[in-house]
Write a protein that holds these residues in place. Sequence first.
Motif, short mmCIF file in Angstrom:
data_model
loop_
_atom_site.label_atom_id
_atom_site.label_comp_id
_atom_site.label_asym_id
_atom_site.label_seq_id
_atom_site.Cartn_x
_atom_site.Cartn_y
_atom_site.Cartn_z
N HIS A 173 -23.55 -24.95 -48.64
CA HIS A 173 -24.62 -25.07 -49.62
C HIS A 173 -24.09 -25.35 -51.03
CE1 HIS A 173 -26.56 -23.26 -46.09
NE2 HIS A 173 -27.49 -24.12 -46.42
N GLY B 29 -36.17 -28.75 -50.51
CA GLY B 29 -35.41 -29.31 -49.42
C GLY B 29 -35.55 -28.62 -48.09
N GLY B 30 -35.16 -29.41 -47.15
CA GLY B 30 -34.92 -28.94 -45.82
C GLY B 30 -33.44 -28.60 -45.72
N TYR B 31 -33.15 -27.57 -44.98
CA TYR B 31 -31.76 -27.10 -44.81
C TYR B 31 -31.48 -26.90 -43.33
CZ TYR B 31 -31.72 -26.66 -49.79
OH TYR B 31 -31.79 -26.96 -51.13
N GLY C 201 -29.98 -20.50 -43.69
CA GLY C 201 -29.17 -20.79 -44.88
C GLY C 201 -29.97 -20.95 -46.15
N HIS C 202 -31.22 -21.40 -46.01
CA HIS C 202 -32.04 -21.62 -47.21
C HIS C 202 -32.70 -20.34 -47.71
CE1 HIS C 202 -34.93 -21.60 -43.96
NE2 HIS C 202 -35.94 -21.63 -44.79
N MET D 167 -23.58 -12.83 -47.94
CA MET D 167 -24.29 -14.06 -47.62
C MET D 167 -25.39 -14.32 -48.66
SD MET D 167 -24.76 -13.42 -43.53
CE MET D 167 -25.38 -15.02 -43.02
N ALA D 168 -26.06 -13.25 -49.05
CA ALA D 168 -27.15 -13.39 -50.01
C ALA D 168 -26.62 -13.53 -51.44
CB ALA D 168 -28.11 -12.21 -49.92
N THR E 280 -34.35 -16.81 -52.49
CA THR E 280 -34.20 -15.61 -53.32
C THR E 280 -33.69 -16.01 -54.70
OG1 THR E 280 -33.68 -14.33 -51.33
CG2 THR E 280 -33.10 -13.34 -53.45
N PHE F 67 -30.18 -32.16 -57.23
CA PHE F 67 -29.91 -30.78 -57.65
C PHE F 67 -28.45 -30.65 -58.07
CE2 PHE F 67 -32.87 -30.50 -53.94
CZ PHE F 67 -34.03 -30.26 -54.66
N GLY G 114 -25.64 -17.18 -51.45
CA GLY G 114 -26.80 -18.06 -51.32
C GLY G 114 -27.76 -17.93 -52.50
N ALA G 115 -28.00 -16.71 -52.96
CA ALA G 115 -28.92 -16.53 -54.09
C ALA G 115 -28.31 -17.11 -55.36
CB ALA G 115 -29.25 -15.05 -54.29
N GLY H 211 -29.04 -20.75 -55.20
CA GLY H 211 -30.44 -21.02 -55.53
C GLY H 211 -30.72 -20.88 -57.02
N PHE I 162 -28.49 -34.13 -51.28
CA PHE I 162 -29.79 -34.54 -51.82
C PHE I 162 -29.61 -35.62 -52.90
CE2 PHE I 162 -30.55 -30.13 -50.27
CZ PHE I 162 -31.42 -30.46 -49.25
N PRO J 292 -31.50 -17.22 -48.70
CA PRO J 292 -31.01 -16.70 -49.98
C PRO J 292 -31.18 -17.69 -51.12
CG PRO J 292 -29.16 -17.23 -48.56
CD PRO J 292 -30.40 -17.35 -47.72
N LEU J 293 -31.20 -18.99 -50.81
CA LEU J 293 -31.48 -19.97 -51.87
C LEU J 293 -32.87 -19.71 -52.44
CD1 LEU J 293 -28.96 -21.32 -50.64
CD2 LEU J 293 -30.09 -23.52 -50.91
N ILE K 57 -28.77 -25.33 -41.71
CA ILE K 57 -28.11 -24.14 -41.14
C ILE K 57 -29.20 -23.07 -41.02
CG2 ILE K 57 -26.39 -22.33 -41.51
CD1 ILE K 57 -25.08 -25.03 -41.01
N ASP L 57 -20.50 -19.85 -45.51
CA ASP L 57 -21.54 -20.85 -45.28
C ASP L 57 -22.27 -21.18 -46.58
OD1 ASP L 57 -23.46 -22.45 -43.60
OD2 ASP L 57 -24.83 -20.97 -44.44
N TYR M 35 -28.71 -13.84 -42.72
CA TYR M 35 -29.32 -14.39 -43.92
C TYR M 35 -30.72 -13.81 -44.15
CZ TYR M 35 -26.11 -18.18 -45.32
OH TYR M 35 -25.06 -18.91 -45.81
#
Lengths: 327, 330
Positions: free
Chosen positions: A99, B114-116, B121-122, A63-64, B127, A111, A67-68, A71, A107, B124-125, B118, A94, B155
């Motif tokens: 994402h 942003g707002g997320y 969910g934000h 997950m990280a 990170t 981005f 997600g990372a 980001g 957005f 790790p973003l 899930i 997810d 998460y």
Amino acid sequence: MSSKNISMRDALHRALWEEMERDERVFVMGEEVGKWNGTHKVTRDMLDHFGPRRVKDTPISEMAIGGAAVGAAMYGLRPVAEMMTINFAFLAIDAIINHAAKVHYMFNGQFTVPLVIRAATGWGMQATATHSHMPEPIFAHFPGLYVGCPSNAGDAYGMLKAAIRDDNPVLFTETIALYPKPGPVPDDPDYIVPIGKADIKRPGKDVTIVSFARGVEWSLKAADALAKEGIECEVVDLRWLRPLDTATVFESFRKTNRCVIVEECLPHYSLGSEIAAQIQENCFDYMDAPIKRVSAMDVPLPFAKDIELAALPDEHKVIAAVKEVLG
Amino acid sequence: MAALKKETLLEWYRQMVLIRQFEDRCADLYFNSKKITGVYMHLYSGHEAVGVGALGALKETDHVITAYRDHGLALIRGVSADAIMAEMMGKRTGTSGGKGGSMHIASRQHNFWGGYAIVGGHLPLATGLALGARYNNTDEVVVSMIGDGATNNGYFHEALNMSQLWDLPNVWIIENNLVGMGTRIEDSSGQTELHKRAIAFGMKDLGRVDGQDVFKMYEAASEAVEYARKSGPVLIEALTYRYEGHGVSDKTFDKRFGDELKAWEARDPINILAHHITTKYKNMDAELEAIKAETLKVVDASVEFASNSPDPDLNDLVANVYVGRDYDVI
């Protein structure tokens, strides 16, 4: 163009290495990509050469990782994140779908996510039910994401480079059974296979076989065998499940009027379903026979070798399907 | 901590009042005039001191990311009320062109990522953003707001562990309002002192902070930001309370939590700050009233702007699915 015969594993390794040399923003992250040299050795020697800033071993945290990577891509880097196998990408679904694929749209373009998620895929190795999937159509379901699935070394090289250089998120899957297979790879470090461009791997006039990844190998073997019986198959290698090059498929179908779809995926809601639906919507007047799908058997995969292989497509099943659509 | 200037306190007051008025107006536009539609809208009322104190410790080059209770943080970050309100109403002039809605307010130019929607969910973003900041050898930090409810999903654990492992400049702030959607903290967490989760990651734990008091929030956040800039990640737990239901679908919040709500309203963050200002400086009542009148005008103008803005069209519907590619919709 001059080329060298190398394995798909080495082609991917070379593509990634060259892209990291070319662009400082490109970096690798994932489980065992560094000190272990990569589970599939695509990232071998990279930690020694590029150092820990650019080759990042991660915890077992899909997950990280997903997600990372999103980001970091939003920030402006160009991560190449490795999911050891596609089966583990389910844990990151997810991050990938909600994402990676949606941030640009949600957005309104503020981005971008120039991210590649590499994942080893496929089955037939007695890896058992939870480690035996080819779920690419699930990921290809979602707009915002590209999905690339090479069938050979040369395409793998040019497709991975295209994926890394593109500003959109790409799920890039590498069939484990194809890693050791050699093929010609151009010596040009800027060799690119355009995103969303299919390739006709063998021209023919009688039946269109649409496939991707390992299915191309079965399709080409079947086409060779059928040619001896005077049946000329046209083998379309999609290469990308998204964007889907329907134009090439339709053009071929309008010539042959018959189609077999070959995939390592499960049959329900699959690539075969999609191609069949699109052909009947767009080429109905050209259709001379029902479209036939050759897919994996609709069961979870067992351990025992013989019954596992019985569930997998092969060239014999493709030959049978071609003969069926030819009536 | 260096002495705070009067202007800073008044600016904090302005931000907190603006948020409260903005959120009250959003509720009115949703429930009464129906100018705001949809099924999701989560208001920041009650949390103002957490956001204002925390973000007050940042430079413009630092980054902020949060979950879906995002309007207030966007306002603090300097995003225009006009563009936020337009997004609330799904207008083309909104922060996300009307495609994100209440839960997805963002502004790249304000480093508001942003707002997320899930839960978790934000994280790790955040990170990943901090990884980017460190990779590029900047001194930027990333502040991430975390709802108490998000501390129990995967998460949270994966993102904070990775952040610590790589010593990333993350300031993790749990906004503990005691209720995750409708489930109280003691019904969801074995360890209800959420800052203690830091111990599991080997992360610096700045403890539990009074999130109603903007001074305490600012002080803790300043320490956290300084630490993150130089050393690595930090976790803060801010204790606060939400004045409204979880979201607009939560219509029985008052009935369920009414007594507790009254107790928290007695420690209202805006009143605490106003009390501090009027105690420290003489004859401030008129000035505070003037600020309130000014922010009300900002809110009024935002409604006017949003109401008169164009709706997105069918070209917008298919724009920005991909970068640099016209989307061929089936």
